[in-house]
Design a protein around this motif. Structure first.
Motif, PDB file in Angstrom:
ATOM      1  N   SER A 264     -24.772 -39.317  84.061  1.00  0.00           N
ATOM      2  CA  SER A 264     -25.905 -40.225  83.880  1.00  0.00           C
ATOM      3  C   SER A 264     -27.162 -39.460  83.465  1.00  0.00           C
ATOM      4  O   SER A 264     -27.917 -39.919  82.611  1.00  0.00           O
ATOM      5  N   VAL A 265     -27.363 -38.294  84.056  1.00  0.00           N
ATOM      6  CA  VAL A 265     -28.518 -37.465  83.713  1.00  0.00           C
ATOM      7  C   VAL A 265     -28.426 -36.999  82.263  1.00  0.00           C
ATOM      8  O   VAL A 265     -29.386 -37.095  81.496  1.00  0.00           O
ATOM      9  N   LYS A 266     -27.239 -36.521  81.859  1.00  0.00           N
ATOM     10  CA  LYS A 266     -27.056 -36.059  80.480  1.00  0.00           C
ATOM     11  C   LYS A 266     -27.224 -37.204  79.486  1.00  0.00           C
ATOM     12  O   LYS A 266     -27.802 -37.030  78.414  1.00  0.00           O
ATOM     13  N   LYS A 267     -26.728 -38.366  79.846  1.00  0.00           N
ATOM     14  CA  LYS A 267     -26.846 -39.533  78.972  1.00  0.00           C
ATOM     15  C   LYS A 267     -28.315 -39.909  78.768  1.00  0.00           C
ATOM     16  O   LYS A 267     -28.747 -40.188  77.652  1.00  0.00           O
ATOM     17  N   GLU A 268     -29.087 -39.896  79.836  1.00  0.00           N
ATOM     18  CA  GLU A 268     -30.505 -40.240  79.722  1.00  0.00           C
ATOM     19  C   GLU A 268     -31.269 -39.202  78.909  1.00  0.00           C
ATOM     20  O   GLU A 268     -32.166 -39.550  78.132  1.00  0.00           O
ATOM     21  N   ILE A 269     -30.921 -37.920  79.050  1.00  0.00           N
ATOM     22  CA  ILE A 269     -31.562 -36.876  78.234  1.00  0.00           C
ATOM     23  C   ILE A 269     -31.289 -37.122  76.763  1.00  0.00           C
ATOM     24  O   ILE A 269     -32.199 -37.062  75.933  1.00  0.00           O
ATOM     25  N   SER A 270     -30.044 -37.413  76.437  1.00  0.00           N
ATOM     26  CA  SER A 270     -29.694 -37.640  75.026  1.00  0.00           C
ATOM     27  C   SER A 270     -30.368 -38.905  74.482  1.00  0.00           C
ATOM     28  O   SER A 270     -30.765 -38.944  73.322  1.00  0.00           O
ATOM     29  N   GLU A 271     -30.516 -39.930  75.303  1.00  0.00           N
ATOM     30  CA  GLU A 271     -31.197 -41.153  74.866  1.00  0.00           C
ATOM     31  C   GLU A 271     -32.665 -40.901  74.577  1.00  0.00           C
ATOM     32  O   GLU A 271     -33.212 -41.424  73.596  1.00  0.00           O
ATOM     33  N   ILE A 272     -33.309 -40.123  75.395  1.00  0.00           N
ATOM     34  CA  ILE A 272     -34.738 -39.850  75.206  1.00  0.00           C
ATOM     35  C   ILE A 272     -34.964 -38.946  74.008  1.00  0.00           C
ATOM     36  O   ILE A 272     -35.905 -39.134  73.229  1.00  0.00           O
ATOM     37  N   GLU A 273     -34.103 -37.942  73.849  1.00  0.00           N
ATOM     38  CA  GLU A 273     -34.302 -36.959  72.762  1.00  0.00           C
ATOM     39  C   GLU A 273     -33.980 -37.524  71.383  1.00  0.00           C
ATOM     40  O   GLU A 273     -34.415 -36.968  70.388  1.00  0.00           O
ATOM     41  N   THR A 274     -33.219 -38.604  71.303  1.00  0.00           N
ATOM     42  CA  THR A 274     -32.896 -39.153  69.993  1.00  0.00           C
ATOM     43  C   THR A 274     -33.830 -40.265  69.585  1.00  0.00           C
ATOM     44  O   THR A 274     -34.681 -40.698  70.207  1.00  0.00           O
TER      45      THR A 274
END
Length: 109
Positions: A99-109
């Motif tokens: 979940s943490v990795k998914k949120e990082i990728s959502e914010i960075e894109t």
């Protein structure tokens, strides 16, 4: 995970990456916190020592309680980091890294 209009995306990403690092590298995270805690404790005790020296030499002024207060705050932060070190293994079990990795990728894109 993050809610509210006062937290910008760069701060969110930085916090999430910090959590990700702590979960993936627990020994490095713990050693980093231990170093910070020890540094804060040493600086705090030096501040306390200087405060007592100045007090007993009767060099009193506004700087003396300010130095003692600042040293107390630093020592409190050191104690906070010590409790964080002890609590993190329990908290880390309940954090979903995906979940943490998914949120990082959502914010960075």
């Amino acid at each position: 995970m993050f809610q509210g209009k006062f937290v910008d995306n760069s701060r969110k990403v930085k916090s999430l990456k910090s959590i990700e690092f702590a979960i993936e590298h627990p020994q490095e995270h713990e050693s980093k916190l231990i170093k910070k805690s020890r540094l804060l404790a040493v600086v705090a005790w030096i501040g306390f020592f200087v405060s007592f020296l100045l007090y007993f030499q009767e060099l009193r002024g506004l700087y003396l309680p300010a130095l003692a207060s600042f040293s107390g705050i630093l020592y409190g932060l050191s104690m906070y980091l010590d409790s964080t070190i002890k609590q993190w293994p329990l908290v880390a079990k309940h954090v979903d890294i995906d979940s943490v990795k998914k949120e990082i990728s959502e914010i960075e894109t």
